[in-house]
Design a protein around this motif. Structure first.
Motif, PDB file in Angstrom:
ATOM      1  N   ASN A  71       7.892  10.351 -14.827  1.00 28.52           N
ATOM      2  CA  ASN A  71       6.943   9.552 -15.599  1.00 28.52           C
ATOM      3  C   ASN A  71       5.517   9.758 -15.109  1.00 28.52           C
ATOM      4  O   ASN A  71       4.576   9.844 -15.908  1.00 28.52           O
ATOM      5  N   GLU A  72       5.354   9.845 -13.789  1.00 26.75           N
ATOM      6  CA  GLU A  72       4.011  10.049 -13.215  1.00 26.75           C
ATOM      7  C   GLU A  72       3.483  11.441 -13.563  1.00 26.75           C
ATOM      8  O   GLU A  72       2.292  11.609 -13.839  1.00 26.75           O
ATOM      9  N   LYS A  73       4.384  12.422 -13.560  1.00 27.13           N
ATOM     10  CA  LYS A  73       3.980  13.772 -13.957  1.00 27.13           C
ATOM     11  C   LYS A  73       3.551  13.781 -15.420  1.00 27.13           C
ATOM     12  O   LYS A  73       2.542  14.397 -15.780  1.00 27.13           O
ATOM     13  N   ALA A  74       4.332  13.105 -16.257  1.00 29.87           N
ATOM     14  CA  ALA A  74       4.021  13.047 -17.688  1.00 29.87           C
ATOM     15  C   ALA A  74       2.667  12.399 -17.911  1.00 29.87           C
ATOM     16  O   ALA A  74       1.870  12.866 -18.743  1.00 29.87           O
ATOM     17  N   GLU A  75       2.392  11.334 -17.173  1.00 26.58           N
ATOM     18  CA  GLU A  75       1.106  10.648 -17.310  1.00 26.58           C
ATOM     19  C   GLU A  75      -0.042  11.543 -16.850  1.00 26.58           C
ATOM     20  O   GLU A  75      -1.106  11.583 -17.486  1.00 26.58           O
ATOM     21  N   ALA A  76       0.169  12.269 -15.737  1.00 27.89           N
ATOM     22  CA  ALA A  76      -0.878  13.161 -15.227  1.00 27.89           C
ATOM     23  C   ALA A  76      -1.158  14.283 -16.210  1.00 27.89           C
ATOM     24  O   ALA A  76      -2.322  14.629 -16.470  1.00 27.89           O
ATOM     25  N   LEU A  77      -0.094  14.870 -16.768  1.00 26.18           N
ATOM     26  CA  LEU A  77      -0.262  15.956 -17.727  1.00 26.18           C
ATOM     27  C   LEU A  77      -0.943  15.455 -18.995  1.00 26.18           C
ATOM     28  O   LEU A  77      -1.858  16.107 -19.517  1.00 26.18           O
ATOM     29  N   LYS A  78      -0.517  14.288 -19.491  1.00 28.84           N
ATOM     30  CA  LYS A  78      -1.103  13.741 -20.720  1.00 28.84           C
ATOM     31  C   LYS A  78      -2.572  13.408 -20.515  1.00 28.84           C
ATOM     32  O   LYS A  78      -3.416  13.698 -21.375  1.00 28.84           O
ATOM     33  N   SER A  79      -2.892  12.811 -19.380  1.00 31.39           N
ATOM     34  CA  SER A  79      -4.276  12.441 -19.106  1.00 31.39           C
ATOM     35  C   SER A  79      -5.180  13.667 -19.055  1.00 31.39           C
ATOM     36  O   SER A  79      -6.236  13.697 -19.708  1.00 31.39           O
ATOM     37  N   TRP A  80      -4.739  14.673 -18.301  1.00 35.51           N
ATOM     38  CA  TRP A  80      -5.561  15.891 -18.192  1.00 35.51           C
ATOM     39  C   TRP A  80      -5.595  16.645 -19.522  1.00 35.51           C
ATOM     40  O   TRP A  80      -6.655  17.080 -19.968  1.00 35.51           O
ATOM     41  N   GLY A  81      -4.453  16.773 -20.162  1.00 35.28           N
ATOM     42  CA  GLY A  81      -4.385  17.499 -21.426  1.00 35.28           C
ATOM     43  C   GLY A  81      -5.201  16.836 -22.519  1.00 35.28           C
ATOM     44  O   GLY A  81      -5.930  17.509 -23.261  1.00 35.28           O
ATOM     45  N   ASP A  82      -5.107  15.517 -22.621  1.00 36.64           N
ATOM     46  CA  ASP A  82      -5.889  14.799 -23.637  1.00 36.64           C
ATOM     47  C   ASP A  82      -7.383  14.988 -23.413  1.00 36.64           C
ATOM     48  O   ASP A  82      -8.160  15.126 -24.369  1.00 36.64           O
ATOM     49  N   GLU A  83      -7.778  14.983 -22.146  1.00 40.24           N
ATOM     50  CA  GLU A  83      -9.202  15.165 -21.836  1.00 40.24           C
ATOM     51  C   GLU A  83      -9.682  16.553 -22.255  1.00 40.24           C
ATOM     52  O   GLU A  83     -10.747  16.701 -22.859  1.00 40.24           O
ATOM     53  N   VAL A  84      -8.874  17.569 -21.951  1.00 41.69           N
ATOM     54  CA  VAL A  84      -9.256  18.935 -22.311  1.00 41.69           C
ATOM     55  C   VAL A  84      -9.320  19.091 -23.827  1.00 41.69           C
ATOM     56  O   VAL A  84     -10.250  19.699 -24.365  1.00 41.69           O
ATOM     57  N   LEU A  85      -8.339  18.537 -24.536  1.00 42.67           N
ATOM     58  CA  LEU A  85      -8.340  18.629 -25.993  1.00 42.67           C
ATOM     59  C   LEU A  85      -9.549  17.911 -26.589  1.00 42.67           C
ATOM     60  O   LEU A  85     -10.181  18.408 -27.532  1.00 42.67           O
ATOM     61  N   ALA A  86      -9.890  16.757 -26.027  1.00 45.24           N
ATOM     62  CA  ALA A  86     -11.070  16.029 -26.493  1.00 45.24           C
ATOM     63  C   ALA A  86     -12.331  16.851 -26.231  1.00 45.24           C
ATOM     64  O   ALA A  86     -13.252  16.880 -27.056  1.00 45.24           O
ATOM     65  N   ASN A  87     -12.362  17.529 -25.089  1.00 46.82           N
ATOM     66  CA  ASN A  87     -13.515  18.361 -24.748  1.00 46.82           C
ATOM     67  C   ASN A  87     -13.638  19.554 -25.693  1.00 46.82           C
ATOM     68  O   ASN A  87     -14.746  19.964 -26.056  1.00 46.82           O
ATOM     69  N   ILE A  88     -12.491  20.123 -26.085  1.00 49.96           N
ATOM     70  CA  ILE A  88     -12.526  21.229 -27.045  1.00 49.96           C
ATOM     71  C   ILE A  88     -13.134  20.753 -28.360  1.00 49.96           C
ATOM     72  O   ILE A  88     -13.965  21.431 -28.967  1.00 49.96           O
TER      73      ILE A  88
END
Length: 303
Positions: A71-88
């Motif tokens: 669950n913690e890995k999923a949260e870390a991946l989602k947080s970083w991934g969402d940020e990168v997608l928002a930045n794109i």
């Protein structure tokens, strides 16, 4: 030659992001890094950016967060991934990896859907432990590998706009072949992580169960199952070959070398008589040199 200068990358923060992506490529992607060296200097940083994004996401799932719960890995991946997608979407990023990626996406108009698909596949790794059919597996492979080939096409360039569709089809097939070759080599390593990437129904057709794989003994049944998977890699590689000629001349040597070395993993599996649990099939330095030297000459002559 300063690759970043050749690519027109002068901003200090952006340069640092590209350099970090290059470091990750050099550290973790030896074959990929070698192939990238065959591109003109002005193209290399953008390929490093794509690798850096993919590698960092993979590290969140398997390496950097190894002490965390799923669950913690999923949260870390989602947080970083969402940020990168928002930045794109916004066209700006200050993330140490994302900045180079966003710049690359902007320069080459790479569809954001490719990165969404990649992050989806990385998320699958946190919960999916096996795939029933090849069609099921392809959902994962499309995002984890096929889109990497698709991301590369705008950077590599094609000989004409008309050839773009065919080049994309070939890139998708070659990216898939690379991933499947890795699955064949890494059966034991993936089992340690609780995953099997060889389709269950195809294993069963040879009398292979997950329990047999867990015993880590290469039986005639397992060997036959691996042979079937190897044939798929070679078929995809052959089908993708025509697409390489649709790329710009200065990019072909890079992809030809990558195809030979990545798909060549299955040759190495055969050389160790499919003993994938006790040995790691890897491309020898001699083979790397044998492929890289003529590719380097071809790359130089094409510029």
């Amino acid at each position: 030659m300063d690759e970043l200068k050749a690519a027109g990358i002068t901003d200090s923060e952006l340069r640092n992001s590209y350099l970090e992506c290059k470091r990750l490529n050099n550290l973790h992607g030896k074959t990929y890094f070698l192939a990238t060296r065959l591109l003109p200097p002005a193209k290399r940083p953008f390929v490093h950016a794509l690798y850096g994004f993919a590698r960092y996401a993979d590290e969140i799932v398997d390496d950097l967060a190894s002490t965390l719960s799923e669950n913690e890995k999923a949260e870390a991946l989602k947080s970083w991934g969402d940020e990168v997608l928002a930045n794109i979407k916004s066209g700006k990023s200050h993330d140490h990896i994302g900045a180079a990626l966003v710049d690359t996406v902007n320069r080459f108009s790479i569809p954001i859907s490719y990165f969404e698909a990649f992050l989806h596949s990385m998320t699958m790794d946190l919960t999916v432990t096996e795939y029933h059919t090849y069609e099921d597996l392809y959902e994962y492979v499309y995002g984890s590998a096929a889109v990497i080939g698709l991301q590369m096409v705008p950077i590599l360039g094609t000989i004409s706009k008309q050839s773009l569709t065919e080049a994309n089809i070939a890139a998708e097939k070659l990216g898939t072949a690379f991933q499947l070759a890795n699955f064949i080599r890494d059966v034991g390593e993936d089992l340690t992580r609780g995953r099997v990437y060889l389709p269950v129904t195809e294993l069963q057709s040879h009398g292979v169960t997950r329990e047999m794989l867990e015993e880590r003994i290469v039986t005639p049944q397992i060997k036959n199952a691996l042979k079937e998977q190897i044939q798929r890699v070679r078929s995809l590689q052959a089908e993708a070959k025509v697409g390489i000629n649709l790329l710009r001349a200065e990019s072909r040597a890079c992809i030809e070398a990558a195809s030979e070395l990545y798909c060549g993993i299955v040759d190495e599996v055969e050389k160790i008589d499919y003993e994938i649990f006790d040995k790691r099939a890897k491309t020898s330095n001699w083979r790397r040199l044998k492929v890289a030297l003529p590719a380097y000459i071809k790359a130089r002559n094409s510029r």
